[in-house]
Design a protein around this motif. Sequence first.
Motif, PDB file in Angstrom:
ATOM      1  N   GLN A 145     -18.361   7.667   7.087  1.00  0.00           N
ATOM      2  CA  GLN A 145     -18.379   6.573   7.733  1.00  0.00           C
ATOM      3  C   GLN A 145     -16.961   5.654   8.429  1.00  0.00           C
ATOM      4  OE1 GLN A 145     -20.851   3.590   5.054  1.00  0.00           O
ATOM      5  NE2 GLN A 145     -22.415   2.968   7.191  1.00  0.00           N
ATOM      6  N   ARG A 146     -16.897   5.298   6.737  1.00  0.00           N
ATOM      7  CA  ARG A 146     -15.200   5.500   7.575  1.00  0.00           C
ATOM      8  C   ARG A 146     -14.359   5.607   8.941  1.00  0.00           C
ATOM      9  NH1 ARG A 146     -11.014   5.153   3.019  1.00  0.00           N
ATOM     10  NH2 ARG A 146     -11.589   7.417   4.147  1.00  0.00           N
ATOM     11  N   ASN A 147     -14.123   6.382   8.321  1.00  0.00           N
ATOM     12  CA  ASN A 147     -13.530   7.786   9.709  1.00  0.00           C
ATOM     13  C   ASN A 147     -14.264   7.735  10.871  1.00  0.00           C
ATOM     14  OD1 ASN A 147     -12.228   8.783   8.000  1.00  0.00           O
ATOM     15  ND2 ASN A 147     -12.588  10.591   6.925  1.00  0.00           N
ATOM     16  N   ILE A 149       5.302   7.308   8.005  1.00  0.00           N
ATOM     17  CA  ILE A 149       5.129   8.395   6.627  1.00  0.00           C
ATOM     18  C   ILE A 149       4.212   8.671   6.797  1.00  0.00           C
ATOM     19  CG2 ILE A 149       5.728   9.969   5.075  1.00  0.00           C
ATOM     20  CD1 ILE A 149       8.507   8.006   4.143  1.00  0.00           C
ATOM     21  N   ARG A 150       2.975   7.981   6.171  1.00  0.00           N
ATOM     22  CA  ARG A 150       2.166   7.576   6.233  1.00  0.00           C
ATOM     23  C   ARG A 150       1.327   8.622   7.310  1.00  0.00           C
ATOM     24  NH1 ARG A 150      -2.187   4.937   3.749  1.00  0.00           N
ATOM     25  NH2 ARG A 150      -4.249   4.796   4.891  1.00  0.00           N
ATOM     26  N   LYS A 151       1.451   8.242   8.326  1.00  0.00           N
ATOM     27  CA  LYS A 151       0.925   8.680   9.646  1.00  0.00           C
ATOM     28  C   LYS A 151       1.078  10.621   9.629  1.00  0.00           C
ATOM     29  CE  LYS A 151       0.959   7.639  14.736  1.00  0.00           C
ATOM     30  NZ  LYS A 151       0.104   8.542  15.164  1.00  0.00           N
ATOM     31  N   LEU A 190       1.936  11.936   7.055  1.00  0.00           N
ATOM     32  CA  LEU A 190       1.247  12.582   5.719  1.00  0.00           C
ATOM     33  C   LEU A 190      -0.830  12.657   5.992  1.00  0.00           C
ATOM     34  CD1 LEU A 190       2.509  10.847   2.814  1.00  0.00           C
ATOM     35  CD2 LEU A 190       1.742  13.381   3.010  1.00  0.00           C
ATOM     36  N   LEU A 191      -1.066  11.635   6.339  1.00  0.00           N
ATOM     37  CA  LEU A 191      -3.207  11.915   6.853  1.00  0.00           C
ATOM     38  C   LEU A 191      -2.913  12.130   8.110  1.00  0.00           C
ATOM     39  CD1 LEU A 191      -3.121   8.279   4.882  1.00  0.00           C
ATOM     40  CD2 LEU A 191      -3.301  10.665   4.562  1.00  0.00           C
ATOM     41  N   ASP A 192      -2.475  13.013   8.966  1.00  0.00           N
ATOM     42  CA  ASP A 192      -2.801  13.487  10.750  1.00  0.00           C
ATOM     43  C   ASP A 192      -3.448  14.623  10.558  1.00  0.00           C
ATOM     44  OD1 ASP A 192      -3.465  14.117  13.116  1.00  0.00           O
ATOM     45  OD2 ASP A 192      -1.543  13.191  13.522  1.00  0.00           O
ATOM     46  N   VAL A 240       0.852  -0.990   0.365  1.00  0.00           N
ATOM     47  CA  VAL A 240       0.183  -0.263  -0.324  1.00  0.00           C
ATOM     48  C   VAL A 240       0.566   1.514   0.048  1.00  0.00           C
ATOM     49  CG1 VAL A 240      -0.549  -0.018   2.751  1.00  0.00           C
ATOM     50  CG2 VAL A 240      -1.812   0.758   1.330  1.00  0.00           C
ATOM     51  N   GLU A 241       0.423   2.757  -0.936  1.00  0.00           N
ATOM     52  CA  GLU A 241       1.120   3.498  -0.378  1.00  0.00           C
ATOM     53  C   GLU A 241       0.298   5.038  -0.271  1.00  0.00           C
ATOM     54  OE1 GLU A 241       4.243   5.262  -1.205  1.00  0.00           O
ATOM     55  OE2 GLU A 241       4.431   3.474  -1.073  1.00  0.00           O
ATOM     56  N   PRO A 242       0.431   5.573   0.577  1.00  0.00           N
ATOM     57  CA  PRO A 242       1.958   5.475   1.494  1.00  0.00           C
ATOM     58  C   PRO A 242       1.115   4.643   2.303  1.00  0.00           C
ATOM     59  CG  PRO A 242       0.370   7.213   2.597  1.00  0.00           C
ATOM     60  CD  PRO A 242      -0.069   6.601   1.559  1.00  0.00           C
ATOM     61  N   ASP A 291      -2.161  -0.808  -3.594  1.00  0.00           N
ATOM     62  CA  ASP A 291      -3.193   0.166  -3.032  1.00  0.00           C
ATOM     63  C   ASP A 291      -2.405   1.233  -3.283  1.00  0.00           C
ATOM     64  OD1 ASP A 291      -4.998   1.293  -1.818  1.00  0.00           O
ATOM     65  OD2 ASP A 291      -5.722  -0.462  -0.401  1.00  0.00           O
ATOM     66  N   ARG A 292      -2.615   1.938  -4.178  1.00  0.00           N
ATOM     67  CA  ARG A 292      -2.090   3.263  -5.323  1.00  0.00           C
ATOM     68  C   ARG A 292      -0.963   3.203  -5.655  1.00  0.00           C
ATOM     69  NH1 ARG A 292      -6.218   7.254  -4.742  1.00  0.00           N
ATOM     70  NH2 ARG A 292      -7.366   6.963  -2.576  1.00  0.00           N
ATOM     71  N   PHE A 293      -0.413   4.229  -6.449  1.00  0.00           N
ATOM     72  CA  PHE A 293       0.711   4.578  -6.534  1.00  0.00           C
ATOM     73  C   PHE A 293       1.093   6.147  -7.096  1.00  0.00           C
ATOM     74  CE2 PHE A 293       4.972   2.728  -9.373  1.00  0.00           C
ATOM     75  CZ  PHE A 293       5.642   2.976  -7.830  1.00  0.00           C
ATOM     76  N   SER A 295      -1.634   7.734  -8.181  1.00  0.00           N
ATOM     77  CA  SER A 295      -2.642   9.125  -7.177  1.00  0.00           C
ATOM     78  C   SER A 295      -1.809  10.219  -7.001  1.00  0.00           C
ATOM     79  CB  SER A 295      -2.402   8.231  -5.704  1.00  0.00           C
ATOM     80  OG  SER A 295      -2.938   7.478  -6.104  1.00  0.00           O
ATOM     81  N   THR A 296      -0.519  10.674  -6.756  1.00  0.00           N
ATOM     82  CA  THR A 296       0.531  11.496  -6.531  1.00  0.00           C
ATOM     83  C   THR A 296       0.041  12.441  -8.136  1.00  0.00           C
ATOM     84  OG1 THR A 296       1.894  10.396  -6.060  1.00  0.00           O
ATOM     85  CG2 THR A 296       2.718  12.283  -5.706  1.00  0.00           C
ATOM     86  N   LEU A 297      -0.229  12.015  -9.057  1.00  0.00           N
ATOM     87  CA  LEU A 297      -0.038  12.521 -10.487  1.00  0.00           C
ATOM     88  C   LEU A 297      -1.730  13.731 -10.066  1.00  0.00           C
ATOM     89  CD1 LEU A 297       0.705  10.262 -12.909  1.00  0.00           C
ATOM     90  CD2 LEU A 297       1.723  12.819 -13.603  1.00  0.00           C
TER      91      LEU A 297
HETATM   92  P1  TMP Z   1      -5.591   5.583   0.671  1.00  0.00           P
HETATM   93  O1  TMP Z   1      -6.950   6.154   2.446  1.00  0.00           O
HETATM   94  O2  TMP Z   1      -6.429   5.098   0.072  1.00  0.00           O
HETATM   95  O3  TMP Z   1      -5.421   4.817   1.822  1.00  0.00           O
HETATM   96  O4  TMP Z   1      -5.145   6.358   0.698  1.00  0.00           O
HETATM   97  C1  TMP Z   1      -4.417   7.467   1.592  1.00  0.00           C
HETATM   98  C2  TMP Z   1      -4.721   8.735   1.333  1.00  0.00           C
HETATM   99  O5  TMP Z   1      -3.456   9.565   0.540  1.00  0.00           O
HETATM  100  C3  TMP Z   1      -6.045   9.104   0.158  1.00  0.00           C
HETATM  101  O6  TMP Z   1      -6.542  10.614   0.910  1.00  0.00           O
HETATM  102  C4  TMP Z   1      -5.498   9.887  -1.511  1.00  0.00           C
HETATM  103  C5  TMP Z   1      -4.198  10.539  -0.592  1.00  0.00           C
HETATM  104  N1  TMP Z   1      -2.790  10.447  -1.597  1.00  0.00           N
HETATM  105  C6  TMP Z   1      -2.515  11.302  -2.042  1.00  0.00           C
HETATM  106  O7  TMP Z   1      -2.775  12.479  -2.258  1.00  0.00           O
HETATM  107  N2  TMP Z   1      -1.271  11.192  -2.508  1.00  0.00           N
HETATM  108  C7  TMP Z   1      -0.705  10.246  -3.043  1.00  0.00           C
HETATM  109  O8  TMP Z   1       0.160  10.403  -4.003  1.00  0.00           O
HETATM  110  C8  TMP Z   1      -0.902   8.981  -2.241  1.00  0.00           C
HETATM  111  C9  TMP Z   1      -0.308   7.407  -2.904  1.00  0.00           C
HETATM  112  C10 TMP Z   1      -2.329   9.135  -1.826  1.00  0.00           C
END
Ligand code: TMP
Length: 211
Positions: free
Chosen positions: A149-151, A50-52, A54-56, A39-41, A96-98, A101-103
Motif C-alpha cells: 500500500q505504501r509503495n 547509498i540508500r538510493k 540499495l533500494l532501487d 535513519v539507516e540506510p 530507524d534501523r541499525f 537490521s543487517t543481522l
Molecule cells: P526502511 O524501509 O525501513 O527504511 O528500510 C529499508 C529497507 O532496507 C528494508 O527493506 C530493510 C532493508 N535493510 C537491510 O536489508 N539491511 C540493513 O542493514 C538495513 C538498515 C535495512
Amino acid sequence: MKRGLFITFEGIDGCGKTTQLRLLGQRLRSIGRDVEETVEPGGTAIGRLIRKILLDGANSQMDARAELLLYFASRAQNVAEVIRPAMDAGRVVLCDRFTDSTLVYQGCGRGLGAELVVQLDQIACDGLRPDITVLIDIDLQTSLARAQQRNATLQSTETRIDDESAAFHGAVRDAYRALAAGEPERFVVLDGAMKIGNVARHLWEALRERV
Ligand code: TMP
C-alpha cells in the motif's frame, strides 16, 4: 565526557516503527529532552545516495556482499557525522534501523552469517551499540499489505527488498524474534497489530524510567 542515550527501532517492513520513532521523539522533546532522529540506510547526504542504490528496484542484480558493504558504508558515515557527535553532546538519539537490521536481513535472510556482520559492525560503528532497541513485531500478511500500500501510494521505487519472497521476510521476522529473546535487557518488543496510540502508550511505559 557526557554520554547520550542510543535507541534503535527495528521490525519488518510496514511494522510502524517510523511512526513510533516520531511519536517518541515528540514526547521526549515535550519533556525537554534534546533529541536527534536519524535513519539507516540514509541519515546523511552521503547515506541518502547509498540508500538510493540499495533500494532501487532496478538494481536486482546486486551481489549480497556488495549489498552488505553498502549498508555498512551508510552506517559508518551516519555514526561519524551524526550519531557519535550527538551521543558525545549527551543527546537522545533515535535511529530507524541499525545493525540488527543487517543481522536479520543480510546475515540471516541472505545467508551471509552473523559473524561477518559483527566483524563489519566493529569497523563501521567502532564499538557503538544501542542502549535500547524497540522491536515492533507484526505478522507477514500485515507487513506485505502495508508495504504494498505504501509503495503504491508514494509511487515508490524503493522496492528492491520489499520484492523479496514471503519466505525471505518470514526468515527475517523469525531472526528478529530470536535476537530479542537472546537479549531481553536491550530489547523492548511490542505488538504492531495494536492501534498506533496503544503501541505508543506501551512503548512509553517501557521507556519512561530510562529516558
Ligand atoms: P526502511 O524501509 O525501513 O527504511 O528500510 C529499508 C529497507 O532496507 C528494508 O527493506 C530493510 C532493508 N535493510 C537491510 O536489508 N539491511 C540493513 O542493514 C538495513 C538498515 C535495512
